[in-house]
Scaffold this motif. Structure first.
Motif, short mmCIF file in Angstrom:
data_model
loop_
_atom_site.label_atom_id
_atom_site.label_comp_id
_atom_site.label_asym_id
_atom_site.label_seq_id
_atom_site.Cartn_x
_atom_site.Cartn_y
_atom_site.Cartn_z
N THR A 293 75.23 -5.31 -2.56
CA THR A 293 76.65 -5.01 -2.46
C THR A 293 77.11 -5.10 -1.01
O THR A 293 76.31 -5.00 -0.08
N ALA A 294 78.42 -5.30 -0.84
CA ALA A 294 78.96 -5.49 0.51
C ALA A 294 78.70 -4.28 1.38
O ALA A 294 78.92 -3.15 0.97
N MET A 295 78.17 -4.54 2.57
CA MET A 295 77.89 -3.47 3.55
C MET A 295 78.51 -3.82 4.88
O MET A 295 78.36 -4.94 5.35
N VAL A 296 79.13 -2.84 5.51
CA VAL A 296 79.56 -3.00 6.90
C VAL A 296 78.32 -3.23 7.74
O VAL A 296 77.31 -2.54 7.56
N THR A 297 78.38 -4.20 8.69
CA THR A 297 77.25 -4.39 9.61
C THR A 297 77.63 -4.10 11.05
O THR A 297 76.78 -3.76 11.86
N ARG A 298 78.93 -4.27 11.38
CA ARG A 298 79.40 -4.18 12.78
C ARG A 298 78.64 -5.16 13.68
O ARG A 298 78.38 -4.88 14.85
N LEU A 299 78.23 -6.29 13.09
CA LEU A 299 77.49 -7.29 13.86
C LEU A 299 78.40 -8.42 14.34
O LEU A 299 78.00 -9.20 15.20
N SER A 300 79.60 -8.53 13.78
CA SER A 300 80.47 -9.62 14.23
C SER A 300 81.19 -9.20 15.51
O SER A 300 81.14 -8.04 15.90
N GLY A 301 81.83 -10.15 16.15
CA GLY A 301 82.62 -9.82 17.34
C GLY A 301 84.03 -9.42 16.93
O GLY A 301 84.37 -9.41 15.75
N GLU A 302 84.84 -9.10 17.94
CA GLU A 302 86.25 -8.76 17.69
C GLU A 302 87.02 -9.98 17.20
O GLU A 302 88.11 -9.86 16.67
N ASP A 303 86.45 -11.17 17.42
CA ASP A 303 87.14 -12.40 17.05
C ASP A 303 87.11 -12.67 15.55
O ASP A 303 87.79 -13.56 15.06
N GLY A 304 86.29 -11.91 14.80
CA GLY A 304 86.27 -12.08 13.35
C GLY A 304 85.49 -13.30 12.88
O GLY A 304 85.52 -13.63 11.69
N LEU A 305 84.81 -13.96 13.81
CA LEU A 305 84.05 -15.17 13.45
C LEU A 305 82.62 -14.81 13.05
O LEU A 305 82.05 -13.84 13.54
#
Lengths: 504, 504
Positions: A25-37
């Motif tokens: 199931t979908a989990m927050v990772t906080r691994l992306s940057g602020e750019d959303g890429l």
């Protein structure tokens, strides 16, 4: 003999066939940057899941709109598509999993504690939300995902419309369930128009809000029925995760999951196994009785292939969702399928992952992974188990002054590194069961109770999940004096002799 | 044929035999004065219950100590005994119910929001609490009660020791379940010493705290086992009702039950029937498997004799507790026993009683009782039902712009007064079921959903519970346009034709 026949039976979802019933199931990772890429860390995380061979991997919530929100993926413009496409290519090379993207709309929050609520939205803003979902869903299809999942759970916009706390007074308002259903229905219909009838569209929503005045099964069974009637291809159930009971931290915006309802989303170790299965059971029974057979996903503290199979066999759900258990060990499906459940690194529901998220840090398994690992360790070629020193594990169990049992043992050794230790316990001559796991060779059993005889052993495991030999067994009897006022000699009625045997 | 054979089977509790399985659980009334003495209003309230013939009536929590606390009964000195004795005499003349008194210790709270927590108590204070419980229990016996119930639930002292939020660091502290059990165990042992082995001692505690970080079944099954081992004669289960999530009201002390956990104590209409039965089921199964057959009381939104009997027949509990349902109609047991469940004035779980309590007002059934009645109406000799006017009830059902169904009908008449109206609903040709009740001849059904055909009728009832003839049936189809975006023509898959019949 296959111990989990249903868990590894393929399931059709619209035009898609999932190779098995395991859903990440979908989990927050906080691994992306602020750019959303999509970046390398995100890609590595999901490729790691793909290697584990889950039937469906739902990639974390990606915004349908251009709102500022810290490290969160976006799907609000075409420029975000290539990153997803590249990640999908790597995931498909890594394993047979089908992959969905969850898409989300959320409202504004401020560090002051202020938050935008659904009653503040204009009709034009509602129309824009519907359109943004439709366009983002089409991008999900164009990026090559096998399915799109609409986030209608927790503290986010569509969930806040479904909520019994929806304060609007108009046709999208809280004065009737029909009105609360309207915006989510409009979104689902628009998404279907955009992606076509042959593309799988799933929905995740709360079976229970778990807040004061929130909705429960009385409403959620009708919400599920409406989603089924409108053609949702699967229904994935969560619980709680609301702003209403979130704990305010000075200088930080409110964050859902910090209150009681957040415990209900990610039940900690103190909750019973399969804590939220009753929601799926009631909802599946209800929609089935109305002639709908939309697959239902259940989630929440389901650790073992045995429990997952039992839930499927008893018809309580069609798919088993895992977040923390597969974060802890992404190879869970591959190992379970191979009949090697004994090699799974078991989640202990310590919720360090949940805490990292709440503190706006990158999410990893802080309970089990060796320190500094950003992703789950992997050593599939390693078949050499950890070994105890020649003098053995030398496990000892001692009582402290409060009747707690303190376990200490000698560390094991492994060429590729010892990952941790599993602790097993038996009560009054009953069977040994997995109590918890520990990174270090010490554990205090705070649940030992007077009048009982406990036996313990430990087992070391390495990065590949290979287990050492069992340690010696350490036994201890917790005297009844720990349960009684000083000077009293009353015998517990329920002494070991009186007990009919171990009951978990 | 007796529809509720188990509900009206006597049950032994130590030396006591309860005439039936219906328990009136302890309810705050706010009817006593600040002096803590039994007065006329209190006496009238419990004599009214006694006329209804419940098996056990648990009189409201009475303080074991001399703390200031507004209108609350006390049992902290011998001067309080005569008032109880006089009330008991009247109760025994009124009916066959057995009567227990619940005794309570609570900590200090201030209007500032400050509250005393268990970690602030000295060892001497703990010893005083144990002794105060023992002495109060002896007074309960001396006053002539059939049993004493120890309050270990909700936001009060003993519950706060059992709590997973117990912050003490010593032998009565939160670092182990054994330590959390210690003070409640000491109290139970001391009470037993004081009242003797032949006197029934019950305990009420939370099967689940329903707060962040609180305990659930994983702990409460062991708590129940320990209470059984220490010789509790019955175990009565509640849930929630904690300070931790209470909502602060300016200028008022914190009050438990105002937060989510309070909803779990007294589940409102939006919760499923028998919302807390799962706690009793799991706990009873656990202690039974350990060889203990201590009777277990379940409570929480159990409205009908049919549901109560089902719970007993399926072995999920031994006794059925009712608070709001018997507040609404104290004659519930008498009517059920006579096979006249159709005369019961049904609680609609509107929680006006709960709201009155939260606002520090005298507790009455504000949903159903005629205005200004301090106690439940009573007219046992009246057998003449209410009647509709010659033109009939003239029930009509109309849709408003949100798809809600608005019902209006003509009032009925009765020589001794119309009490209210029951509203029945059938969906898509299914059976009629009781939807809710209303004091006035109007109701808006906020749960009507598009694509369904609804039929309604109403029935008037008088103070004795006599029912009028059924009104005419009003039918209405809620068009699918209410579920869909403007201009869309998509048909609901789940149209009336596709449905396999009504499912509640």
């Amino acid at each position: 003999m296959n111990a989990t026949p249903l868990l590894f039976t393929p399931l059709p979802i619209n035009t898609l066939v999932l190779p098995n019933r395991v859903v990440v199931t979908a989990m927050v990772t906080r691994l992306s940057g602020e750019d959303g890429l999509v970046n390398k860390d995100i890609t590595d995380r999901y490729v790691r899941f793909a290697k584990g061979e889950a039937g469906l991997i739902v990639v974390e919530a990606s915004a349908v709109h251009q709102s500022k929100s810290g490290p969160l993926l976006r799907m609000c413009a075409d420029e975000f598509i290539p990153g997803h496409r590249a990640m999908l290519k790597q995931m498909r090379e890594a394993g047979p999993s089908k992959v969905a993207l969850q898409i989300i709309h959320f409202l504004k929050i401020a560090r002051s504690g202020w938050r935008q609520t659904v009653d503040l939205l204009t009709r034009a803003e509602l129309a824009a939300i519907v359109q943004a979902y439709g366009e983002a869903a089409l991008r999900v299809r164009e990026a090559g995902y096998d399915a799109v999942e609409l986030h209608m759970a927790h503290a986010y916009t569509l969930s806040s419309f479904l909520s019994a706390k929806n304060k609007r007074r108009d046709a999208h308002g809280g004065q009737s369930l029909e009105a609360r259903l309207r915006l989510p229905s409009e979104v689902l219909v628009r998404v279907r128009e955009m992606v076509g009838n042959d593309y799988p569209v799933g929905v995740r929503f709360d079976g229970e809000e778990a807040i004061k005045g929130g909705y429960g099964l009385t409403d959620s069974k009708y919400i599920a029925l409406r989603l089924a009637q409108l053609g949702a291809d699967y229904i994935s159930l969560s619980a709680g995760g609301k702003f209403e009971d979130a704990i305010k931290k000075e200088g930080e915006p409110l964050y859902p999951y910090t209150g009681y309802s957040g415990d209900r989303t990610m039940p900690p170790a103190s909750y019973p196994d399969g804590a939220n299965v009753y929601l799926a059971e009631a909802i599946k029974q209800f929609i089935n009785a109305h002639g709908y057979h939309t697959p239902v996903v259940t989630t929440g503290k389901i650790a073992t292939p045995t429990l997952a199979e039992e839930i499927l066999q008893s018809g309580k759900a069609d798919l088993i969702g895992f977040a923390r258990a597969l974060l802890a060990d992404p190879d869970w499906p591959r190992k379970a399928r191979a009949g090697r459940a004994d090699k799974i690194v078991r989640c202990i529901y310590g919720n360090i992952c949940k805490n990292l998220d709440e503190n706006f840090k990158q999410v990893r398994c802080g309970s089990l992974w060796p320190r500094k690992y950003l992703h789950a360790p992997s050593a599939p070629e390693d078949t050499a188990p950890p070994a105890w020193a020649e003098s053995g594990a030398a496990l000892t169990a001692r009582l402290n002054e409060n009747g707690q049992v303190r376990l200490i043992w000698s560390g094991a050794e492994d060429a590729q590194g010892v990952y941790g230790y599993e602790i097993f316990r038996a009560v009054n001559g009953g069977p040994f069961v997995h109590l918890t796991s520990s990174l270090t060779p010490v554990h205090v059993d705070a649940y030992a109770l007077a009048g009982n005889r406990y036996a313990y052993f430990v087992r070391a495991y390495d990065f590949a999940g290979n287990r050492s030999a069992d340690s010696n067994v350490a036994e201890i009897f917790v005297e009844t004096r720990f349960a009684l006022p000083a000077g009293k000699t009353l015998e517990l009625d329920g002494s070991v002799e009186a007990q009919k045997g171990y009951v978990a």
